[in-house]
Design a protein around this motif. Structure first.
Motif, PDB file in Angstrom:
ATOM      1  N   ASP A   1     102.246-123.641  60.279  1.00  0.00           N
ATOM      2  CA  ASP A   1     103.043-122.885  59.384  1.00  0.00           C
ATOM      3  C   ASP A   1     103.393-123.517  58.194  1.00  0.00           C
ATOM      4  OD1 ASP A   1     104.281-120.472  58.508  1.00  0.00           O
ATOM      5  OD2 ASP A   1     106.091-120.838  59.615  1.00  0.00           O
ATOM      6  N   ILE A   2     102.432-123.999  57.420  1.00  0.00           N
ATOM      7  CA  ILE A   2     102.679-124.497  56.246  1.00  0.00           C
ATOM      8  C   ILE A   2     101.775-124.285  54.986  1.00  0.00           C
ATOM      9  CG2 ILE A   2     103.654-126.843  57.053  1.00  0.00           C
ATOM     10  CD1 ILE A   2     100.780-127.953  57.068  1.00  0.00           C
ATOM     11  N   PRO A   3     101.888-122.645  54.707  1.00  0.00           N
ATOM     12  CA  PRO A   3     101.014-122.228  53.742  1.00  0.00           C
ATOM     13  C   PRO A   3     101.550-123.051  52.146  1.00  0.00           C
ATOM     14  CG  PRO A   3     102.778-120.729  53.935  1.00  0.00           C
ATOM     15  CD  PRO A   3     102.917-121.769  55.314  1.00  0.00           C
TER      16      PRO A   3
ATOM     17  N   VAL B   1      90.986-126.158  57.035  1.00  0.00           N
ATOM     18  CA  VAL B   1      91.408-125.869  56.036  1.00  0.00           C
ATOM     19  C   VAL B   1      90.832-124.761  55.631  1.00  0.00           C
ATOM     20  CG1 VAL B   1      91.761-126.599  53.757  1.00  0.00           C
ATOM     21  CG2 VAL B   1      91.708-128.280  55.453  1.00  0.00           C
ATOM     22  N   ALA B   2      91.683-123.647  55.128  1.00  0.00           N
ATOM     23  CA  ALA B   2      91.395-122.344  54.932  1.00  0.00           C
ATOM     24  C   ALA B   2      92.177-122.045  53.425  1.00  0.00           C
ATOM     25  CB  ALA B   2      91.584-121.213  55.836  1.00  0.00           C
TER      26      ALA B   2
ATOM     27  N   ASN C   1      96.089-122.815  53.735  1.00  0.00           N
ATOM     28  CA  ASN C   1      96.553-123.003  55.098  1.00  0.00           C
ATOM     29  C   ASN C   1      95.845-124.230  55.977  1.00  0.00           C
ATOM     30  OD1 ASN C   1      98.667-120.789  55.654  1.00  0.00           O
ATOM     31  ND2 ASN C   1      97.278-119.790  54.518  1.00  0.00           N
ATOM     32  N   PHE C   2      96.559-124.686  56.745  1.00  0.00           N
ATOM     33  CA  PHE C   2      95.919-125.643  57.623  1.00  0.00           C
ATOM     34  C   PHE C   2      96.207-125.275  58.906  1.00  0.00           C
ATOM     35  CE2 PHE C   2      97.418-127.815  53.718  1.00  0.00           C
ATOM     36  CZ  PHE C   2      96.604-128.741  53.566  1.00  0.00           C
ATOM     37  N   TYR C   3      95.103-125.731  59.855  1.00  0.00           N
ATOM     38  CA  TYR C   3      94.915-125.477  61.177  1.00  0.00           C
ATOM     39  C   TYR C   3      94.863-126.773  62.035  1.00  0.00           C
ATOM     40  CZ  TYR C   3      94.150-120.680  59.960  1.00  0.00           C
ATOM     41  OH  TYR C   3      94.183-119.332  59.181  1.00  0.00           O
ATOM     42  N   LEU C   4      95.502-126.933  63.124  1.00  0.00           N
ATOM     43  CA  LEU C   4      95.369-127.943  64.163  1.00  0.00           C
ATOM     44  C   LEU C   4      94.581-127.686  65.346  1.00  0.00           C
ATOM     45  CD1 LEU C   4      95.886-131.092  64.820  1.00  0.00           C
ATOM     46  CD2 LEU C   4      98.207-130.307  65.384  1.00  0.00           C
TER      47      LEU C   4
END
Length: 222
Positions: free
Chosen positions: A175-177, A158-159, A166-169
């Motif tokens: 791509d879900i800002p 989580v940034a 923004n989320f990272y996996l």
């Protein structure tokens, strides 16, 4: 419920207490003073289970903050940001005006409105199939997740830079800002139905994107 709590408490009951009072005071962790009534926090404030939500003990005050969450056990969960006005007795984040969360239903919610929906990139199951010597085996998702859908064993990043959330996996940006996050916000984790989450605030599994750092306590920014 007993089995879920037993796993949640794993490796926590026999750990000796530390005597470093200053390090405990300065360390950011899940905050037992700001959690739901049926939430259980263990592992020195790093693991949440039970039912409900919990905030961390420090807000995001620096310009670019990052943290990670390990999905230890399946169930219903939500991960994101919230103010202290959010209802932590709910079992799902993003359902009020004070929280912005990605959930196990693959939805990003704010004020109970769908902001984004994750779509499956490959298979329709949270595992990949391989063929070894004519035998079909399931490769653990934590090793091979290319679906774009978070699963047990994965790590969410989580940034937040006060413009976008923004989320990272597993180190890959989703791509879900999320825009228009307002107020003083904290990392928030919600769990229910057996879900177990670990928050990672340093020693990251994948590391922050360029320019982002672990969450810092406000006085350390002076």
């Amino acid at each position: 419920m007993f089995c879920c709590l037993r796993f949640c408490l794993n490796n926590t009951l026999s750990r000796p207490k530390t005597t470093g009072h200053s390090s405990n005071i300065d360390r950011i962790k899940l905050d037992s003073a700001h959690m739901g009534h049926e939430v259980v926090i263990v592992k020195d404030g790093c693991r949440i289970c039970g039912s409900g939500g919990a905030l961390t003990s420090a807000p995001l005050v620096q310009s670019k903050s990052y943290f990670e969450v390990k999905l230890q056990q399946n169930g219903h969960w939500s991960v994101g940001l919230a103010t202290r006005k959010t209802d932590l007795n709910k079992t799902k984040g993003g359902t009020d005006k004070e929280s912005w969360c990605l959930g196990s239903d693959n939805l990003v919610l704010h004020d109970n409105i769908e902001v984004h929906k994750l779509s499956m990139k490959s298979n329709d199951i949270c595992s990949s199939l391989d063929n070894i010597n004519g035998t079909t085996v399931i490769v653990p998702e934590s090793q091979s997740n290319e679906t774009g859908i978070p699963c047990e064993g994965d790590t969410l990043g989580v940034a937040y830079d006060h413009v976008e959330l923004n989320f990272y996996l597993n180190g890959k940006k989703l791509d879900i800002p999320v825009l228009n996050v307002k107020g003083t916000v904290y990392p928030v984790l919600f769990v229910d139905d057996g879900a177990i989450l670990d928050i990672i605030l340093d020693d990251f599994n994948y590391g922050p994107p360029p320019g982002f750092e672990k969450i810092m306590i406000e006085q350390s920014l002076l």
